[in-house]
Design a protein around this motif. Structure first.
Motif, PDB file in Angstrom:
ATOM      1  N   GLY A   1     104.281 -12.836 108.668  1.00  0.00           N
ATOM      2  CA  GLY A   1     105.607 -12.118 109.268  1.00  0.00           C
ATOM      3  C   GLY A   1     106.835 -12.768 108.296  1.00  0.00           C
ATOM      4  O   GLY A   1     106.653 -13.004 107.251  1.00  0.00           O
ATOM      5  N   ASP A   2     108.685 -12.257 109.431  1.00  0.00           N
ATOM      6  CA  ASP A   2     109.319 -12.240 108.471  1.00  0.00           C
ATOM      7  C   ASP A   2     109.992 -13.858 108.373  1.00  0.00           C
ATOM      8  O   ASP A   2     109.216 -14.596 108.924  1.00  0.00           O
ATOM      9  N   LEU A   3     110.961 -14.247 107.235  1.00  0.00           N
ATOM     10  CA  LEU A   3     111.165 -15.372 106.746  1.00  0.00           C
ATOM     11  C   LEU A   3     112.542 -15.089 106.230  1.00  0.00           C
ATOM     12  O   LEU A   3     113.213 -13.921 105.331  1.00  0.00           O
ATOM     13  N   LYS A   4     113.576 -15.333 106.851  1.00  0.00           N
ATOM     14  CA  LYS A   4     115.135 -15.318 107.154  1.00  0.00           C
ATOM     15  C   LYS A   4     115.997 -15.808 105.697  1.00  0.00           C
ATOM     16  O   LYS A   4     115.216 -16.711 105.480  1.00  0.00           O
ATOM     17  N   LEU A   5     116.449 -14.775 104.675  1.00  0.00           N
ATOM     18  CA  LEU A   5     117.319 -15.328 103.758  1.00  0.00           C
ATOM     19  C   LEU A   5     118.787 -15.943 104.556  1.00  0.00           C
ATOM     20  O   LEU A   5     119.357 -14.745 104.704  1.00  0.00           O
ATOM     21  N   MET A   6     118.845 -16.957 103.733  1.00  0.00           N
ATOM     22  CA  MET A   6     119.856 -17.965 104.304  1.00  0.00           C
ATOM     23  C   MET A   6     120.745 -18.462 102.652  1.00  0.00           C
ATOM     24  O   MET A   6     120.649 -18.863 102.319  1.00  0.00           O
ATOM     25  N   PRO A   7     122.215 -17.240 103.247  1.00  0.00           N
ATOM     26  CA  PRO A   7     122.920 -17.818 101.496  1.00  0.00           C
ATOM     27  C   PRO A   7     123.571 -18.720 101.594  1.00  0.00           C
ATOM     28  O   PRO A   7     123.935 -19.243 102.601  1.00  0.00           O
ATOM     29  N   ASP A   8     123.921 -19.216 100.225  1.00  0.00           N
ATOM     30  CA  ASP A   8     124.330 -20.585 100.308  1.00  0.00           C
ATOM     31  C   ASP A   8     125.690 -19.984  99.708  1.00  0.00           C
ATOM     32  O   ASP A   8     125.513 -19.687  98.365  1.00  0.00           O
ATOM     33  N   LEU A   9     126.418 -19.931 100.298  1.00  0.00           N
ATOM     34  CA  LEU A   9     127.728 -19.369  99.558  1.00  0.00           C
ATOM     35  C   LEU A   9     127.874 -19.923  98.425  1.00  0.00           C
ATOM     36  O   LEU A   9     128.984 -19.859  97.579  1.00  0.00           O
ATOM     37  N   SER A  10     128.021 -21.330  97.746  1.00  0.00           N
ATOM     38  CA  SER A  10     128.144 -21.929  97.836  1.00  0.00           C
ATOM     39  C   SER A  10     127.445 -21.052  95.738  1.00  0.00           C
ATOM     40  O   SER A  10     128.392 -22.079  94.664  1.00  0.00           O
ATOM     41  N   THR A  11     126.990 -20.556  95.926  1.00  0.00           N
ATOM     42  CA  THR A  11     125.882 -20.268  94.435  1.00  0.00           C
ATOM     43  C   THR A  11     126.596 -19.311  94.103  1.00  0.00           C
ATOM     44  O   THR A  11     126.116 -18.474  93.141  1.00  0.00           O
ATOM     45  N   LEU A  12     127.693 -17.730  94.915  1.00  0.00           N
ATOM     46  CA  LEU A  12     128.766 -16.876  94.919  1.00  0.00           C
ATOM     47  C   LEU A  12     128.593 -16.756  93.736  1.00  0.00           C
ATOM     48  O   LEU A  12     129.651 -17.350  93.297  1.00  0.00           O
ATOM     49  N   SER A  13     127.725 -16.123  93.143  1.00  0.00           N
ATOM     50  CA  SER A  13     129.050 -15.729  91.650  1.00  0.00           C
ATOM     51  C   SER A  13     128.830 -14.335  90.774  1.00  0.00           C
ATOM     52  O   SER A  13     127.844 -13.005  91.345  1.00  0.00           O
ATOM     53  N   ALA A  14     129.109 -13.913  89.771  1.00  0.00           N
ATOM     54  CA  ALA A  14     129.255 -12.522  89.790  1.00  0.00           C
ATOM     55  C   ALA A  14     127.485 -12.173  88.543  1.00  0.00           C
ATOM     56  O   ALA A  14     127.203 -13.178  88.455  1.00  0.00           O
ATOM     57  N   VAL A  15     127.707 -11.110  88.105  1.00  0.00           N
ATOM     58  CA  VAL A  15     126.161 -10.725  88.100  1.00  0.00           C
ATOM     59  C   VAL A  15     126.843 -10.130  86.301  1.00  0.00           C
ATOM     60  O   VAL A  15     127.410  -8.414  86.685  1.00  0.00           O
ATOM     61  N   PRO A  16     127.535 -10.587  85.631  1.00  0.00           N
ATOM     62  CA  PRO A  16     128.026 -10.539  84.793  1.00  0.00           C
ATOM     63  C   PRO A  16     127.306  -9.189  83.507  1.00  0.00           C
ATOM     64  O   PRO A  16     127.789  -8.167  82.425  1.00  0.00           O
ATOM     65  N   TRP A  17     126.193  -9.345  83.520  1.00  0.00           N
ATOM     66  CA  TRP A  17     125.321  -7.989  83.145  1.00  0.00           C
ATOM     67  C   TRP A  17     125.420  -6.821  83.084  1.00  0.00           C
ATOM     68  O   TRP A  17     124.957  -5.998  82.529  1.00  0.00           O
ATOM     69  N   GLU A  18     125.599  -6.682  84.919  1.00  0.00           N
ATOM     70  CA  GLU A  18     125.921  -5.186  85.293  1.00  0.00           C
ATOM     71  C   GLU A  18     127.011  -4.942  84.872  1.00  0.00           C
ATOM     72  O   GLU A  18     128.087  -5.145  84.936  1.00  0.00           O
TER      73      GLU A  18
END
Length: 447
Positions: A72-89
Protein backbone atom coordinates in the motif's frame (compact mmCIF):
# COMPACT_ATOMS: atom_id res chain seq x y z
CA UNK A 1 1.70 26.86 3.18
CA UNK A 2 0.78 30.51 2.59
CA UNK A 3 4.35 31.50 3.49
CA UNK A 4 5.68 28.69 1.27
CA UNK A 5 3.65 29.98 -1.70
CA UNK A 6 5.19 33.44 -1.24
CA UNK A 7 8.68 31.94 -0.80
CA UNK A 8 8.39 29.97 -4.04
CA UNK A 9 6.92 32.92 -5.96
CA UNK A 10 9.58 35.42 -4.91
CA UNK A 11 12.34 33.04 -6.01
CA UNK A 12 10.66 32.08 -9.25
CA UNK A 13 10.71 28.40 -8.33
CA UNK A 14 9.46 26.19 -11.16
CA UNK A 15 9.84 22.69 -9.67
CA UNK A 16 9.74 21.19 -6.17
CA UNK A 17 11.48 17.98 -5.10
CA UNK A 18 9.59 16.22 -2.30
CA UNK A 19 12.18 13.90 -0.76
CA UNK A 20 12.49 11.58 2.20
CA UNK A 21 15.37 9.36 3.39
CA UNK A 22 14.97 5.62 2.93
CA UNK A 23 16.57 3.21 5.42
CA UNK A 24 19.94 3.67 3.72
CA UNK A 25 19.62 7.47 3.87
CA UNK A 26 19.13 7.71 0.10
CA UNK A 27 16.76 10.51 -0.99
CA UNK A 28 13.54 9.10 -2.43
CA UNK A 29 10.50 11.02 -3.57
CA UNK A 30 8.79 12.91 -6.37
CA UNK A 31 9.34 16.08 -8.37
CA UNK A 32 6.46 18.26 -9.49
CA UNK A 33 5.70 21.76 -10.75
CA UNK A 34 5.58 24.33 -7.96
CA UNK A 35 1.93 25.15 -8.74
CA UNK A 36 0.96 21.53 -8.22
CA UNK A 37 2.90 21.35 -4.94
CA UNK A 38 0.97 24.30 -3.52
CA UNK A 39 -2.36 22.99 -4.83
CA UNK A 40 -3.13 20.56 -2.01
CA UNK A 41 -1.81 17.61 -4.03
CA UNK A 42 -1.66 14.26 -2.22
CA UNK A 43 1.73 12.57 -2.57
CA UNK A 44 2.43 8.89 -1.94
CA UNK A 45 5.17 6.27 -2.27
CA UNK A 46 4.83 2.46 -2.19
CA UNK A 47 5.64 0.91 1.19
CA UNK A 48 8.01 -1.67 -0.36
CA UNK A 49 10.35 1.20 -1.27
CA UNK A 50 11.44 1.20 2.37
CA UNK A 51 12.06 -2.54 2.46
CA UNK A 52 14.69 -3.06 -0.21
CA UNK A 53 18.46 -3.38 0.09
CA UNK A 54 21.07 -0.81 -0.90
CA UNK A 55 21.37 -2.70 -4.22
CA UNK A 56 17.63 -2.36 -4.87
CA UNK A 57 16.70 -5.99 -4.18
CA UNK A 58 13.85 -7.24 -2.02
CA UNK A 59 14.96 -9.79 0.60
CA UNK A 60 13.11 -12.93 1.52
CA UNK A 61 10.76 -12.64 4.50
CA UNK A 62 12.62 -13.90 7.57
CA UNK A 63 12.14 -13.60 11.33
CA UNK A 64 9.98 -10.53 12.01
CA UNK A 65 10.55 -9.10 8.54
CA UNK A 66 7.32 -9.02 6.55
CA UNK A 67 6.11 -7.06 3.52
CA UNK A 68 2.77 -5.34 3.40
CA UNK A 69 0.42 -7.81 1.66
CA UNK A 70 -0.85 -5.15 -0.74
CA UNK A 71 2.25 -2.90 -0.96
CA UNK A 72 0.00 0.00 0.00
CA UNK A 73 0.80 3.68 -0.25
CA UNK A 74 2.65 5.76 2.31
CA UNK A 75 1.77 9.46 2.20
CA UNK A 76 4.47 12.12 1.99
CA UNK A 77 3.85 14.96 4.46
CA UNK A 78 6.14 17.92 3.65
CA UNK A 79 7.91 19.54 6.60
CA UNK A 80 7.80 23.11 5.31
CA UNK A 81 10.51 24.21 7.77
CA UNK A 82 12.96 22.30 5.54
CA UNK A 83 11.97 24.06 2.30
CA UNK A 84 15.11 25.29 0.53
CA UNK A 85 16.66 25.90 -2.86
CA UNK A 86 18.45 23.26 -4.93
CA UNK A 87 21.40 25.42 -5.99
CA UNK A 88 23.02 22.99 -8.44
CA UNK A 89 19.93 22.73 -10.67
CA UNK A 90 19.90 24.87 -13.84
CA UNK A 91 16.17 25.66 -13.54
CA UNK A 92 14.90 27.32 -10.33
CA UNK A 93 14.15 24.31 -8.12
CA UNK A 94 13.28 23.84 -4.46
CA UNK A 95 13.37 20.80 -2.18
CA UNK A 96 11.47 19.84 0.95
CA UNK A 97 11.97 16.91 3.34
CA UNK A 98 8.87 14.86 4.03
CA UNK A 99 7.65 12.62 6.82
CA UNK A 100 5.71 9.45 6.04
CA UNK A 101 2.28 8.49 7.35
CA UNK A 102 -0.09 5.68 6.44
CA UNK A 103 -3.50 6.17 4.81
CA UNK A 104 -5.00 6.85 8.27
CA UNK A 105 -2.48 9.62 8.97
CA UNK A 106 -0.46 7.59 11.50
CA UNK A 107 3.33 7.97 11.45
CA UNK A 108 5.04 4.98 9.79
CA UNK A 109 7.22 3.51 12.51
CA UNK A 110 9.97 1.96 10.40
CA UNK A 111 10.90 5.09 8.43
CA UNK A 112 14.09 6.86 9.61
CA UNK A 113 12.78 10.30 10.51
CA UNK A 114 9.97 8.75 12.54
CA UNK A 115 12.37 6.37 14.34
CA UNK A 116 14.40 9.35 15.53
CA UNK A 117 11.27 11.25 16.57
CA UNK A 118 10.12 8.23 18.59
CA UNK A 119 13.39 8.22 20.55
CA UNK A 120 13.17 11.97 21.14
CA UNK A 121 9.65 11.54 22.54
CA UNK A 122 11.15 9.45 25.35
CA UNK A 123 13.32 12.38 26.41
CA UNK A 124 10.44 14.81 25.99
CA UNK A 125 8.39 12.74 28.47
CA UNK A 126 10.86 13.95 31.12
CA UNK A 127 10.93 17.52 29.86
CA UNK A 128 14.31 16.99 28.19
CA UNK A 129 15.77 17.61 24.75
CA UNK A 130 18.99 16.03 23.44
CA UNK A 131 21.43 18.39 21.71
CA UNK A 132 23.76 16.91 19.10
CA UNK A 133 26.60 17.98 16.83
CA UNK A 134 27.73 15.54 14.10
CA UNK A 135 31.15 15.50 12.47
CA UNK A 136 31.17 13.86 9.01
CA UNK A 137 34.30 12.53 7.29
CA UNK A 138 34.43 11.68 3.59
CA UNK A 139 36.90 10.99 0.80
CA UNK A 140 37.37 12.64 -2.55
CA UNK A 141 38.33 10.09 -5.21
CA UNK A 142 38.96 10.06 -8.93
CA UNK A 143 35.98 9.02 -11.02
CA UNK A 144 35.55 5.26 -10.97
CA UNK A 145 33.24 3.79 -13.60
CA UNK A 146 34.35 0.17 -13.16
CA UNK A 147 33.75 -1.22 -9.64
CA UNK A 148 36.39 -3.93 -10.24
CA UNK A 149 39.11 -1.27 -9.97
CA UNK A 150 40.20 0.15 -6.57
CA UNK A 151 39.45 3.77 -5.75
CA UNK A 152 42.36 6.21 -5.99
CA UNK A 153 42.82 9.79 -4.70
CA UNK A 154 42.12 12.60 -7.18
CA UNK A 155 44.54 15.05 -8.73
CA UNK A 156 44.60 18.31 -6.78
CA UNK A 157 45.30 21.89 -7.76
CA UNK A 158 49.03 21.15 -7.73
CA UNK A 159 48.60 18.63 -10.54
CA UNK A 160 49.74 15.78 -8.31
CA UNK A 161 47.77 12.92 -6.82
CA UNK A 162 46.89 13.67 -3.20
CA UNK A 163 48.71 11.65 -0.52
CA UNK A 164 47.77 10.90 3.09
CA UNK A 165 49.25 12.24 6.31
CA UNK A 166 47.84 15.76 5.84
CA UNK A 167 45.68 15.98 8.97
CA UNK A 168 44.67 19.60 9.60
CA UNK A 169 46.80 20.71 6.64
CA UNK A 170 45.56 23.99 5.15
CA UNK A 171 47.55 23.17 2.03
CA UNK A 172 45.65 19.90 1.77
CA UNK A 173 42.33 21.78 1.84
CA UNK A 174 43.64 24.34 -0.66
CA UNK A 175 44.26 21.56 -3.18
CA UNK A 176 40.49 21.59 -3.67
CA UNK A 177 39.72 25.32 -3.42
CA UNK A 178 37.12 25.34 -6.19
CA UNK A 179 35.31 22.35 -4.72
CA UNK A 180 35.33 23.89 -1.24
CA UNK A 181 33.93 27.12 -2.68
CA UNK A 182 31.10 25.16 -4.31
CA UNK A 183 30.34 23.38 -1.03
CA UNK A 184 30.12 26.71 0.82
CA UNK A 185 28.00 28.36 -1.88
CA UNK A 186 25.62 25.41 -2.15
CA UNK A 187 25.35 25.24 1.63
CA UNK A 188 24.61 28.94 2.03
CA UNK A 189 21.89 28.72 -0.61
CA UNK A 190 20.22 25.93 1.38
CA UNK A 191 20.63 27.50 4.83
CA UNK A 192 23.08 24.79 5.94
CA UNK A 193 25.58 25.90 8.58
CA UNK A 194 29.13 24.57 8.43
CA UNK A 195 31.08 25.10 11.65
CA UNK A 196 34.53 24.04 10.43
CA UNK A 197 36.10 22.12 7.55
CA UNK A 198 39.45 20.33 7.83
CA UNK A 199 41.66 17.89 5.95
CA UNK A 200 41.81 14.57 7.76
CA UNK A 201 44.68 12.06 7.83
CA UNK A 202 43.61 10.00 4.80
CA UNK A 203 44.52 10.84 1.22
CA UNK A 204 42.00 13.53 0.14
CA UNK A 205 39.91 12.84 3.25
CA UNK A 206 37.96 15.84 4.53
CA UNK A 207 35.76 16.44 7.57
CA UNK A 208 32.88 18.86 8.03
CA UNK A 209 31.69 19.77 11.53
CA UNK A 210 28.16 21.05 12.02
CA UNK A 211 26.88 23.39 14.71
CA UNK A 212 25.02 21.79 17.62
CA UNK A 213 21.24 21.73 17.70
CA UNK A 214 18.01 19.72 17.65
CA UNK A 215 18.61 16.07 16.55
CA UNK A 216 16.00 16.08 13.77
CA UNK A 217 17.33 19.35 12.37
CA UNK A 218 20.91 18.08 12.49
CA UNK A 219 19.97 14.75 10.89
CA UNK A 220 18.24 16.75 8.14
CA UNK A 221 21.42 18.77 7.68
CA UNK A 222 23.63 15.67 7.38
CA UNK A 223 21.12 14.17 4.93
CA UNK A 224 21.30 17.34 2.81
CA UNK A 225 25.07 17.81 3.24
CA UNK A 226 25.80 14.38 1.80
CA UNK A 227 23.81 15.25 -1.29
CA UNK A 228 25.39 18.69 -1.50
CA UNK A 229 28.97 17.41 -1.23
CA UNK A 230 28.41 14.76 -3.88
CA UNK A 231 26.97 17.35 -6.27
CA UNK A 232 29.84 19.77 -5.60
CA UNK A 233 32.36 17.01 -6.31
CA UNK A 234 30.59 16.05 -9.54
CA UNK A 235 30.93 19.67 -10.65
CA UNK A 236 34.71 19.20 -10.35
CA UNK A 237 34.64 15.88 -12.22
CA UNK A 238 35.49 13.77 -9.16
CA UNK A 239 33.52 11.69 -6.67
CA UNK A 240 32.84 12.28 -2.98
CA UNK A 241 32.24 9.05 -1.07
CA UNK A 242 30.91 8.39 2.42
CA UNK A 243 31.92 4.73 2.40
CA UNK A 244 33.31 3.76 5.79
CA UNK A 245 36.46 2.25 4.26
CA UNK A 246 36.83 3.22 0.60
CA UNK A 247 40.60 2.81 0.17
CA UNK A 248 42.67 -0.10 1.47
CA UNK A 249 45.42 0.98 3.87
CA UNK A 250 43.86 4.40 4.51
CA UNK A 251 41.89 5.43 7.64
CA UNK A 252 38.14 4.91 7.60
CA UNK A 253 35.55 7.68 7.62
CA UNK A 254 33.51 8.29 10.78
CA UNK A 255 30.47 10.29 11.76
CA UNK A 256 31.31 11.27 15.34
CA UNK A 257 28.29 12.43 17.34
CA UNK A 258 28.55 14.90 20.25
CA UNK A 259 25.59 14.55 22.62
CA UNK A 260 24.20 16.37 25.63
CA UNK A 261 20.73 16.68 27.16
CA UNK A 262 19.06 19.89 28.35
CA UNK A 263 15.88 20.78 30.20
CA UNK A 264 13.38 22.16 27.69
CA UNK A 265 12.09 24.89 30.02
CA UNK A 266 15.39 26.16 31.42
CA UNK A 267 18.03 25.05 28.92
CA UNK A 268 20.09 23.60 31.79
CA UNK A 269 22.46 20.79 30.85
CA UNK A 270 21.30 17.78 32.91
CA UNK A 271 24.77 16.19 32.59
CA UNK A 272 26.05 18.72 35.17
CA UNK A 273 25.10 19.45 38.79
CA UNK A 274 24.69 23.06 39.99
CA UNK A 275 28.21 22.87 41.49
CA UNK A 276 29.65 21.91 38.08
CA UNK A 277 30.29 18.25 38.85
CA UNK A 278 29.12 15.40 36.61
CA UNK A 279 25.55 14.35 37.38
CA UNK A 280 24.12 10.89 37.95
CA UNK A 281 22.26 11.31 34.67
CA UNK A 282 25.58 11.81 32.89
CA UNK A 283 27.09 8.67 34.44
CA UNK A 284 24.05 6.58 33.55
CA UNK A 285 24.03 7.94 29.99
CA UNK A 286 27.64 6.80 29.59
CA UNK A 287 26.79 3.48 31.23
CA UNK A 288 23.97 2.98 28.75
CA UNK A 289 26.29 3.70 25.84
CA UNK A 290 28.71 1.06 27.10
CA UNK A 291 26.00 -1.51 27.71
CA UNK A 292 23.77 -1.09 24.63
CA UNK A 293 25.83 0.36 21.76
CA UNK A 294 27.33 -3.03 20.74
CA UNK A 295 23.77 -4.30 20.22
CA UNK A 296 22.80 -1.15 18.29
CA UNK A 297 26.01 -1.02 16.25
CA UNK A 298 24.25 -2.15 13.06
CA UNK A 299 22.41 1.20 13.03
CA UNK A 300 25.77 3.01 13.20
CA UNK A 301 27.79 0.62 11.02
CA UNK A 302 25.18 -0.65 8.55
CA UNK A 303 27.16 -2.40 5.79
CA UNK A 304 29.77 -5.12 5.31
CA UNK A 305 32.26 -2.38 4.46
CA UNK A 306 31.56 -0.58 7.77
CA UNK A 307 33.32 -3.33 9.73
CA UNK A 308 36.51 -2.90 7.69
CA UNK A 309 36.87 0.42 9.51
CA UNK A 310 36.39 -1.07 12.99
CA UNK A 311 39.63 -3.07 13.02
CA UNK A 312 42.65 -3.06 15.29
CA UNK A 313 45.58 -0.89 14.25
CA UNK A 314 43.62 1.86 12.50
CA UNK A 315 42.30 5.13 13.89
CA UNK A 316 38.80 3.90 14.81
CA UNK A 317 38.00 2.68 18.35
CA UNK A 318 37.34 -1.05 18.74
CA UNK A 319 36.14 -0.92 22.34
CA UNK A 320 33.37 0.38 24.60
CA UNK A 321 35.71 2.27 26.91
CA UNK A 322 35.18 5.90 27.90
CA UNK A 323 37.52 8.62 29.04
CA UNK A 324 38.14 12.32 29.34
CA UNK A 325 39.64 13.76 26.13
CA UNK A 326 40.78 10.27 25.11
CA UNK A 327 40.38 9.70 21.36
CA UNK A 328 41.25 6.00 21.63
CA UNK A 329 37.97 5.32 23.48
CA UNK A 330 34.59 4.77 21.88
CA UNK A 331 33.02 7.40 24.14
CA UNK A 332 35.08 10.53 24.68
CA UNK A 333 34.18 13.36 27.04
CA UNK A 334 35.73 16.49 25.46
CA UNK A 335 37.15 19.29 27.66
CA UNK A 336 34.40 21.82 28.40
CA UNK A 337 32.79 23.95 31.06
CA UNK A 338 29.91 22.31 32.99
CA UNK A 339 27.22 23.91 30.80
CA UNK A 340 28.74 22.26 27.72
CA UNK A 341 29.42 18.80 29.21
CA UNK A 342 28.80 16.21 26.49
CA UNK A 343 29.66 12.71 25.31
CA UNK A 344 31.19 12.07 21.89
CA UNK A 345 30.26 8.74 20.33
CA UNK A 346 33.19 7.87 18.03
CA UNK A 347 31.86 4.55 16.72
CA UNK A 348 29.38 5.54 13.94
CA UNK A 349 30.75 5.50 10.41
CA UNK A 350 29.96 8.09 7.76
CA UNK A 351 27.99 5.55 5.72
CA UNK A 352 25.30 5.43 8.42
CA UNK A 353 21.87 6.92 7.91
CA UNK A 354 22.14 10.03 10.15
CA UNK A 355 18.58 9.66 11.48
CA UNK A 356 19.18 6.06 12.54
CA UNK A 357 22.69 6.65 13.92
CA UNK A 358 21.42 9.51 16.09
CA UNK A 359 18.38 7.50 17.17
CA UNK A 360 20.57 4.53 18.14
CA UNK A 361 23.11 6.58 20.07
CA UNK A 362 20.49 8.56 22.00
CA UNK A 363 18.41 5.45 22.68
CA UNK A 364 21.40 3.68 24.24
CA UNK A 365 22.03 6.66 26.53
CA UNK A 366 18.32 6.78 27.41
CA UNK A 367 18.27 3.10 28.38
CA UNK A 368 21.25 3.73 30.61
CA UNK A 369 19.42 6.57 32.34
CA UNK A 370 16.13 4.74 32.95
CA UNK A 371 17.86 1.53 34.04
CA UNK A 372 20.40 3.31 36.24
CA UNK A 373 23.41 1.68 34.58
CA UNK A 374 26.73 2.74 36.09
CA UNK A 375 29.71 3.02 33.73
CA UNK A 376 33.09 1.53 34.51
CA UNK A 377 36.00 3.80 35.41
CA UNK A 378 37.18 6.28 32.77
CA UNK A 379 40.52 5.42 31.23
CA UNK A 380 43.44 7.65 30.33
CA UNK A 381 45.45 4.90 28.64
CA UNK A 382 45.48 3.90 24.97
CA UNK A 383 42.29 1.89 25.04
CA UNK A 384 42.83 -0.09 21.84
CA UNK A 385 46.49 -1.08 22.29
CA UNK A 386 45.93 -4.72 23.26
CA UNK A 387 44.39 -5.75 19.92
CA UNK A 388 41.09 -6.69 21.50
CA UNK A 389 37.79 -5.85 19.80
CA UNK A 390 34.73 -5.73 22.06
CA UNK A 391 32.21 -5.12 19.27
CA UNK A 392 30.44 -7.28 16.68
CA UNK A 393 33.02 -8.18 14.04
CA UNK A 394 30.70 -8.29 11.05
CA UNK A 395 27.25 -7.48 9.74
CA UNK A 396 25.50 -10.75 10.59
CA UNK A 397 26.87 -10.76 14.13
CA UNK A 398 25.68 -7.17 14.56
CA UNK A 399 22.19 -8.04 13.25
CA UNK A 400 21.92 -10.96 15.68
CA UNK A 401 22.89 -8.73 18.62
CA UNK A 402 20.39 -6.10 17.46
CA UNK A 403 17.50 -8.55 17.32
CA UNK A 404 18.41 -10.14 20.65
CA UNK A 405 18.15 -6.87 22.62
CA UNK A 406 14.56 -6.93 23.89
CA UNK A 407 14.54 -3.30 25.02
CA UNK A 408 14.98 -2.13 21.40
CA UNK A 409 11.47 -3.40 20.62
CA UNK A 410 10.12 -0.56 22.77
CA UNK A 411 12.48 2.31 22.04
CA UNK A 412 12.59 1.78 18.25
CA UNK A 413 9.38 -0.27 17.75
CA UNK A 414 9.09 -3.95 16.95
CA UNK A 415 8.15 -3.07 13.39
CA UNK A 416 11.41 -1.20 12.79
CA UNK A 417 13.62 -3.84 14.41
CA UNK A 418 12.12 -6.60 12.27
CA UNK A 419 12.24 -4.56 9.05
CA UNK A 420 15.77 -3.28 9.51
CA UNK A 421 17.19 -6.67 10.51
CA UNK A 422 15.55 -8.35 7.52
CA UNK A 423 17.01 -5.81 5.11
CA UNK A 424 20.50 -6.18 6.58
CA UNK A 425 20.37 -9.96 6.30
CA UNK A 426 19.32 -9.53 2.67
CA UNK A 427 22.27 -7.22 2.00
CA UNK A 428 24.67 -9.74 3.48
CA UNK A 429 23.26 -12.47 1.21
CA UNK A 430 23.83 -10.20 -1.81
CA UNK A 431 27.40 -9.53 -0.70
CA UNK A 432 28.09 -13.25 -0.37
CA UNK A 433 27.35 -13.70 -4.07
CA UNK A 434 30.40 -11.59 -5.00
CA UNK A 435 33.87 -13.20 -5.34
CA UNK A 436 36.54 -10.82 -4.02
CA UNK A 437 40.07 -10.19 -5.37
CA UNK A 438 41.46 -11.69 -2.12
CA UNK A 439 39.80 -15.01 -2.93
CA UNK A 440 41.19 -15.04 -6.46
CA UNK A 441 44.63 -14.02 -5.20
CA UNK A 442 45.06 -16.64 -2.50
CA UNK A 443 42.68 -19.47 -3.32
CA UNK A 444 42.67 -19.75 -7.10
CA UNK A 445 45.87 -21.81 -7.48
CA UNK A 446 46.66 -22.91 -3.94
CA UNK A 447 43.72 -24.73 -2.37
Amino acid sequence: MTEAVDWLRVRGIEDVECITPDLAGVPRGKMMPAKKFTGNTSLALPSALFMHTISGEYPEETGEFRYSPNDGDLKLMPDLSTLSAVPWETDPTAQVICDLVDTQGVAVGYTPRNVLKRVLSLYESRGWLPIVAPEIEFYLVSKNVDPDYPLVPPIGRSGRQIQGGQAYSIGGVNEFDELIDDIYHFSDAQGLEIDTLIHEDGAAQLEINLRHGHPVELADQVFMFKRTIREAAMNQNIYATFMAKPIQGQPGSAMHIHQSVVEIETGRNVFSEPDGSASETFRHFVGGMQRYVPAALVMMAPYVNSYRRLVYGMSAPTNVAWGYDNRTTAFRVPPSDPAQRRVENRLPSSDANPYLALAASLACGWLGIVNGIEPDQPTDRTANEDGGISLPRGLLEAVAAFEAEVSFQEVFSREFVGTYAGIKRGEHETFMQVISPWEREYLLLQV
